[in-house]
Design a protein around this motif. Structure first.
Motif, PDB file in Angstrom:
ATOM      1  N   THR A 113       0.839  -1.190   0.000  1.00  0.00           N
ATOM      2  CA  THR A 113       0.000   0.000   0.000  1.00  0.00           C
ATOM      3  C   THR A 113       0.879   1.247   0.000  1.00  0.00           C
ATOM      4  N   ASP A 114       0.593   2.192  -0.869  1.00  0.00           N
ATOM      5  CA  ASP A 114       1.308   3.465  -0.877  1.00  0.00           C
ATOM      6  C   ASP A 114       1.212   4.125   0.499  1.00  0.00           C
ATOM      7  N   ALA A 115       2.308   4.782   0.936  1.00  0.00           N
ATOM      8  CA  ALA A 115       2.370   5.334   2.292  1.00  0.00           C
ATOM      9  C   ALA A 115       1.268   6.355   2.547  1.00  0.00           C
ATOM     10  N   ALA A 116       1.019   7.241   1.614  1.00  0.00           N
ATOM     11  CA  ALA A 116      -0.027   8.251   1.796  1.00  0.00           C
ATOM     12  C   ALA A 116      -1.403   7.597   1.827  1.00  0.00           C
ATOM     13  N   ASP A 117      -1.605   6.603   0.964  1.00  0.00           N
ATOM     14  CA  ASP A 117      -2.868   5.877   0.976  1.00  0.00           C
ATOM     15  C   ASP A 117      -3.062   5.140   2.307  1.00  0.00           C
ATOM     16  N   TYR A 118      -1.979   4.563   2.814  1.00  0.00           N
ATOM     17  CA  TYR A 118      -2.038   3.861   4.100  1.00  0.00           C
ATOM     18  C   TYR A 118      -2.492   4.811   5.203  1.00  0.00           C
ATOM     19  N   ASP A 119      -1.880   5.989   5.269  1.00  0.00           N
ATOM     20  CA  ASP A 119      -2.240   6.958   6.300  1.00  0.00           C
ATOM     21  C   ASP A 119      -3.715   7.337   6.213  1.00  0.00           C
ATOM     22  N   ALA A 120      -4.187   7.576   4.994  1.00  0.00           N
ATOM     23  CA  ALA A 120      -5.587   7.948   4.808  1.00  0.00           C
ATOM     24  C   ALA A 120      -6.515   6.804   5.225  1.00  0.00           C
ATOM     25  N   PHE A 121      -6.146   5.590   4.846  1.00  0.00           N
ATOM     26  CA  PHE A 121      -6.958   4.417   5.168  1.00  0.00           C
ATOM     27  C   PHE A 121      -7.046   4.222   6.683  1.00  0.00           C
ATOM     28  N   VAL A 122      -5.883   4.257   7.357  1.00  0.00           N
ATOM     29  CA  VAL A 122      -5.862   4.024   8.796  1.00  0.00           C
ATOM     30  C   VAL A 122      -6.685   5.085   9.524  1.00  0.00           C
ATOM     31  N   GLY A 123      -6.564   6.327   9.092  1.00  0.00           N
ATOM     32  CA  GLY A 123      -7.366   7.367   9.717  1.00  0.00           C
ATOM     33  C   GLY A 123      -8.854   7.109   9.565  1.00  0.00           C
ATOM     34  N   ARG A 124      -9.261   6.740   8.359  1.00  0.00           N
ATOM     35  CA  ARG A 124     -10.688   6.520   8.112  1.00  0.00           C
ATOM     36  C   ARG A 124     -11.211   5.303   8.873  1.00  0.00           C
TER      37      ARG A 124
END
Length: 504
Positions: free
Chosen positions: A307-318
């Motif tokens: 998973t792309d790092a920025a996508d990971y951050d967004a996913f975990v937050g959501r």
């Protein structure tokens, strides 16, 4: 007088220079949980105390509110043993301590004269069982609950999903177990828990003052989802590390929509920008929250290398927000600690090393800054699936090689991450990953005796805070538990360096 063989070490223990309490079939037992004590005494000694006369030795059990949660007091003299818990859990733990005290005396048994005042250092004391890499039936899970509860663990973290299988039946998404539960590592057969099975586990744990913490590992470790919902899964990302793992352990390369029985990690990912992914997770997490009365829901978050790092951050937050919206406290592995939108109060689980590397400590500190706390699970100390001996067919060695019992013991939760103190630590958890673990005997062989070191890190005073909180003391105390473990059916490994007791 020798120190009694108690693990974990109590907060305060006074050995009294006086006669102890004889333990015979005529010993009377009264109070809450009397049947539990009788059963445990019978297992330990073969004696079933059933006395009723007021003139015989007596064991009195009681709950007297007012003390710290889960605390208890034990006093023993020549005529009476009294166990008083501040609550039902405290009484339960006091009973298990009393059973550990039992020792041979001539041709019989006795409980030595002591005064014990005890309470836990940390509120969260957990074990984790991975039922995804290899599926373990309800009977194995409940047996492990009994083993862990006897050492004062109070949380069971169930790793319910991974690349190799999905293990919990859901009404909203039946395809997950219909299509993604049949296999395990090495081509072994799989399995899953029906909702009734899961409820049985939850109820069994609760009766032993243990809370089940379910984990759905996201957004990586999700290859099994591709068997049921290929449209929600990205194509596997194949790295040199994955190729190396396949060369060493076999299993082949992962392919979307095809069952995976290898041991490589980090290749799978859900589709982060597809709203269908979040509709799927709303169903999964919502139903899991309904089934799980405990306060925690674990969303994984580890090794999401696909998973792309920025996508990971967004996913975990959501997703942590989704869990919080369900009224649960989100828990995530430490990688999630730097996600900017992490839900406030999310608990982080640190699985890095005793001496942090690669920024693991900074990621873990992110949870504390976000109003949460940490569960300490250093892999090179209390990952119970690490090999205890280089020649053992059980276990792995990636966490700094073989983990001896001494290394499992010689660390302190508040000394791992700079700036993180007891106040920032929710507790300690000892995971058992099951790439090589197929049976309860395998679990026993890997966990015991090292699980005792994890229990002491979670319950007892800090290393150095008590003269007995040392490796030298622990190896004698844990070794003296061998007869109790053997009579309880625990197939522990008699590791070298421990003074193993025998009762011929």
């Amino acid at each position: 007088m020798s120190t009694p063989a108690l693990v974990p070490l109590p907060a305060s223990l006074e050995v009294v220079d006086a006669a102890g309490l004889p333990l015979t079939a005529a010993t009377a037992v009264s109070g809450p949980d009397s049947d539990l004590l009788r059963t445990l005494v019978a297992t330990r000694t073969g004696i079933a105390p059933a006395g009723t006369s007021a003139t015989t030795p007596t064991v009195t059990l009681a709950v007297e509110p007012g003390g710290a949660p889960e605390s208890y007091r034990i006093t023993v003299d020549a005529t009476t043993a009294t166990v008083t818990g501040a609550d039902a859990a405290g009484l339960f733990y006091g009973i298990h301590t009393l059973v550990q005290l039992i020792r041979p005396a001539g041709d019989g048994w006795e409980i030595p004269a002591v005064v014990i005042e005890d309470a836990p250092r940390f509120a969260y004391r957990g074990v984790m069982l991975d039922v995804a890499r290899h599926f373990h039936p309800v009977a194995t899970v409940t047996a492990y609950i009994d083993r862990a509860a006897s050492l004062k663990f109070n949380h069971l973290h169930l790793h319910l999903t991974d690349d190799q299988g999905w293990r919990l039946q859901l009404r909203s998404r039946p395809e997950l177990t219909e299509k993604a539960s049949a296999t395990s590592v090495g081509g072994d057969s799989g399995g899953f828990y029906t909702q009734d099975d899961y409820r049985k586990i939850v109820a069994y744990a609760a009766a032993r003052h243990m809370t089940v913490v379910p984990e759905i590992d996201l957004p990586g470790h999700t290859h099994a989802v591709s068997l049921a919902y290929p449209d929600l899964s990205e194509q596997p990302v194949i790295s040199d590390h994955i190729r190396e793992t396949v060369r060493e352990f076999g299993g082949g390369m992962p392919e979307n929509g095809t069952a995976y029985d290898g041991m490589a990690v980090g290749f799978s990912s859900l589709k982060i920008h597809d709203e269908a992914t979040y509709a799927f997770l709303a169903d999964v997490l919502g139903e899991l929250a309904e089934l799980s009365p405990g306060p925690y829901l674990h969303i994984g978050g580890d090794e999401a290398l696909g998973t792309d790092a920025a996508d990971y951050d967004a996913f975990v937050g959501r997703v942590t927000g989704m869990v919080a919206g369900l009224g649960k406290t989100p828990v995530a592995w430490h990688e999630a600690g730097t996600a900017p939108a992490l839900a406030s109060g999310t608990v982080g689980q640190y699985w890095g090393y005793i001496t942090p590397t690669d920024g693991m400590d900074e990621k873990a500190r992110g949870f504390v800054r976000g109003g949460g706390r940490l569960i300490m699970s250093p892999a090179d100390a209390i990952y119970l699936d690490m090999k205890f001996d280089a020649g053992s067919p059980l276990g792995l060695t990636w966490a700094r090689g073989v983990t001896s019992a001494q290394r499992a013991y010689a660390w302190d939760p508040a000394a791992v991450i700079e700036g993180v103190t007891d106040a920032d630590i929710l507790g300690v958890e000892a995971p058992m990953w099951t790439e090589t673990v197929r049976t309860l005997d395998d679990i026993d062989a890997l966990a015991f005796p090292r699980i005792g070191a994890a229990a002491e890190a979670a319950w007892s005073p800090a290393v150095g805070a008590d003269p007995e909180r040392t490796w030298e003391s622990f190896r004698a105390r844990v070794g003296a538990l061998a007869p109790l473990w053997a009579r309880s059916g625990i197939r522990f490994t008699a590791l070298p360096g421990i003074d193993w007791a025998r009762e011929d």
